[in-house]
Scaffold this motif. Structure first.
Motif, mmCIF file in Angstrom:
data_model
loop_
_atom_site.group_PDB
_atom_site.id
_atom_site.type_symbol
_atom_site.label_atom_id
_atom_site.label_comp_id
_atom_site.label_asym_id
_atom_site.label_seq_id
_atom_site.Cartn_x
_atom_site.Cartn_y
_atom_site.Cartn_z
ATOM 1 N N ARG A 39 0.826 -1.202 -0.134
ATOM 2 C CA ARG A 39 0.071 -0.013 0.092
ATOM 3 C C ARG A 39 0.834 1.190 0.041
ATOM 4 N NH1 ARG A 39 -3.219 -3.338 3.456
ATOM 5 N NH2 ARG A 39 -2.241 -2.336 5.304
ATOM 6 N N LEU A 40 1.922 1.172 0.874
ATOM 7 C CA LEU A 40 2.719 2.289 0.839
ATOM 8 C C LEU A 40 3.583 2.590 -0.314
ATOM 9 C CD1 LEU A 40 3.993 4.637 2.667
ATOM 10 C CD2 LEU A 40 5.670 3.009 3.597
ATOM 11 N N ALA A 41 4.204 1.573 -0.927
ATOM 12 C CA ALA A 41 4.666 1.504 -2.182
ATOM 13 C C ALA A 41 4.002 2.118 -3.334
ATOM 14 C CB ALA A 41 5.530 0.111 -2.370
ATOM 15 N N SER A 42 2.617 1.347 -3.199
ATOM 16 C CA SER A 42 1.661 1.922 -4.367
ATOM 17 C C SER A 42 1.287 3.549 -4.222
ATOM 18 C CB SER A 42 0.265 1.330 -4.248
ATOM 19 O OG SER A 42 -0.410 1.444 -5.134
ATOM 20 N N LYS A 43 1.397 3.993 -3.139
ATOM 21 C CA LYS A 43 1.078 5.363 -3.108
ATOM 22 C C LYS A 43 2.238 6.277 -3.641
ATOM 23 C CE LYS A 43 -1.734 5.473 1.028
ATOM 24 N NZ LYS A 43 -1.890 5.908 2.436
ATOM 25 N N GLN A 44 3.178 5.725 -3.419
ATOM 26 C CA GLN A 44 4.525 6.371 -3.962
ATOM 27 C C GLN A 44 4.835 5.899 -5.572
ATOM 28 O OE1 GLN A 44 8.031 5.780 -1.289
ATOM 29 N NE2 GLN A 44 6.502 5.725 0.508
ATOM 30 N N ASN A 45 3.944 4.937 -6.027
ATOM 31 C CA ASN A 45 4.205 4.339 -7.207
ATOM 32 C C ASN A 45 5.592 3.948 -7.591
ATOM 33 O OD1 ASN A 45 2.966 3.734 -9.711
ATOM 34 N ND2 ASN A 45 3.801 5.816 -10.662
ATOM 35 N N ILE A 46 6.124 3.091 -6.490
ATOM 36 C CA ILE A 46 7.451 2.438 -6.611
ATOM 37 C C ILE A 46 7.123 1.041 -6.462
ATOM 38 C CG2 ILE A 46 8.755 4.507 -6.232
ATOM 39 C CD1 ILE A 46 9.157 3.423 -3.324
ATOM 40 N N PRO A 47 7.910 0.175 -6.967
ATOM 41 C CA PRO A 47 7.996 -1.322 -6.685
ATOM 42 C C PRO A 47 8.758 -1.883 -5.485
ATOM 43 C CG PRO A 47 9.898 -0.891 -8.379
ATOM 44 C CD PRO A 47 9.141 0.420 -7.955
ATOM 45 N N TYR A 77 17.380 6.092 -4.701
ATOM 46 C CA TYR A 77 16.673 4.884 -4.975
ATOM 47 C C TYR A 77 15.592 5.107 -3.953
ATOM 48 C CZ TYR A 77 20.238 2.977 -7.613
ATOM 49 O OH TYR A 77 21.426 2.614 -8.687
ATOM 50 N N GLN A 78 15.641 5.679 -2.825
ATOM 51 C CA GLN A 78 14.430 5.749 -1.775
ATOM 52 C C GLN A 78 13.257 6.290 -2.525
ATOM 53 O OE1 GLN A 78 15.337 8.084 1.818
ATOM 54 N NE2 GLN A 78 17.202 6.567 2.156
ATOM 55 N N SER A 79 13.317 6.985 -3.791
ATOM 56 C CA SER A 79 12.098 7.572 -4.449
ATOM 57 C C SER A 79 12.060 6.332 -5.909
ATOM 58 C CB SER A 79 12.533 8.662 -5.019
ATOM 59 O OG SER A 79 13.443 8.927 -6.020
ATOM 60 N N LYS A 80 12.561 5.329 -5.658
ATOM 61 C CA LYS A 80 12.727 4.387 -6.926
ATOM 62 C C LYS A 80 12.055 3.009 -6.553
ATOM 63 C CE LYS A 80 16.185 5.519 -10.402
ATOM 64 N NZ LYS A 80 17.279 5.108 -10.975
ATOM 65 N N VAL A 81 12.549 2.522 -5.202
ATOM 66 C CA VAL A 81 12.199 1.257 -4.746
ATOM 67 C C VAL A 81 12.038 1.200 -3.188
ATOM 68 C CG1 VAL A 81 14.566 0.698 -4.663
ATOM 69 C CG2 VAL A 81 12.611 -1.074 -5.348
ATOM 70 N N MET A 82 11.120 0.277 -2.645
ATOM 71 C CA MET A 82 11.036 -0.161 -1.329
ATOM 72 C C MET A 82 11.734 -1.348 -1.403
ATOM 73 S SD MET A 82 7.599 -0.419 1.103
ATOM 74 C CE MET A 82 7.102 1.416 1.079
ATOM 75 N N MET A 83 12.648 -1.634 -0.397
ATOM 76 C CA MET A 83 13.369 -2.832 -0.300
ATOM 77 C C MET A 83 13.041 -3.507 1.140
ATOM 78 S SD MET A 83 17.199 -1.828 -1.235
ATOM 79 C CE MET A 83 17.622 -0.776 -2.581
ATOM 80 N N ARG A 84 12.837 -5.051 0.838
ATOM 81 C CA ARG A 84 12.549 -5.842 1.875
ATOM 82 C C ARG A 84 13.530 -7.055 2.038
ATOM 83 N NH1 ARG A 84 10.946 -1.489 3.612
ATOM 84 N NH2 ARG A 84 8.999 -0.935 4.352
ATOM 85 N N GLU A 85 13.482 -7.792 2.958
ATOM 86 C CA GLU A 85 14.384 -8.999 2.870
ATOM 87 C C GLU A 85 13.471 -10.263 3.432
ATOM 88 O OE1 GLU A 85 18.864 -10.880 3.641
ATOM 89 O OE2 GLU A 85 18.231 -8.909 4.483
#
Length: 162
Positions: A39-47, A77-85
Motif C-alpha cells: 500500500r505504501l509503495a503503491s502510494k509512492q508508485n514504486i515497486p 533509490y528511496q524514490s525508486k524502490v522499497m526494499m525488504r528481505e
C-alpha cells in the motif's frame, strides 16, 4: 609495568555486541507485512524489491553489503524502490500481499525461490514486474543488473493507469 591481558570472553562479547546491535542503516528491513508495504509503495508508485536470502549464504551477504544496503541509504533509490528481505528457511510470521498470514519460508516456496540470493521486483498485488535476478555472479555487473530490474519495474508500474 606488566601488560594486562583481556579475557577472551570479553573480546567475544564485544564482537557479538557489534553484530547484534548493528545500526538500522546496516541492515535490510525484514519483510513482516507485505500488504502494508505494498500500500505504501503503491502510494509512492514504486515497486517492492524483495531480497530472498538464506542464513549463512556468503553471496547473499555480498549482495546485501556491497549493493543493496548502499542503495537503501541513497536518497535517489528511496524514490525508486522499497526494499525488504525474506529469509527462505525462516518460520518468521509474514502477512502476504492478500493480507493472509504465512511465514517467510512458505512465501519463498510459493514464489519458487530456490537459489540464493534472488531479488524480485513486485507490484502492489505481488505481481512480478521484472525478471528476477538470481544468484550473484560477481560484483562486476551486479549493480547494473539491479538497476536494470528497478528501471523495468518502474516503467511497468508507471505505464499502468492508476
Amino acid at each position: 609495568m606488566a601488560a594486562r591481558l583481556v579475557p577472551g570472553h570479553w573480546i567475544l562479547a564485544c564482537l557479538a555486541a557489534l553484530f547484534v546491535a548493528a545500526p538500522a542503516w546496516a541492515q535490510m528491513i525484514e519483510a513482516r507485512d507485505l500488504a502494508a508495504d505494498a500500500r505504501l509503495a503503491s502510494k509512492q508508485n514504486i515497486p517492492l524489491l524483495i531480497l530472498f536470502s538464506e542464513a549463512g549464504c556468503p553471496w547473499c551477504e555480498r549482495a546485501r553489503q556491497e549493493f543493496l544496503l548502499p542503495m537503501q541509504r541513497n536518497p535517489e533509490y528511496q524514490s525508486k524502490v522499497m526494499m525488504r528481505e525474506i529469509e527462505i528457511g525462516s518460520a518468521a510470521a509474514l502477512i502476504d500481499f492478500a493480507g493472509k498470514k504465512t511465514t517467510q519460508g512458505e512465501f519463498a516456496s510459493r514464489h519458487r525461490v530456490s537459489m540464493m540470493p534472488t531479488v524480485m521486483m513486485l507490484g502492489p498485488r505481488g505481481e512480478t514486474l521484472a525478471e528476477p535476478l538470481v544468484g550473484f555472479r560477481g560484483a562486476d555487473f551486479y549493480g547494473y543488473f539491479l538497476d536494470q530490474r528497478i528501471d523495468t519495474a518502474l516503467a511497468q508500474l508507471r505505464a499502468k493507469p492508476r
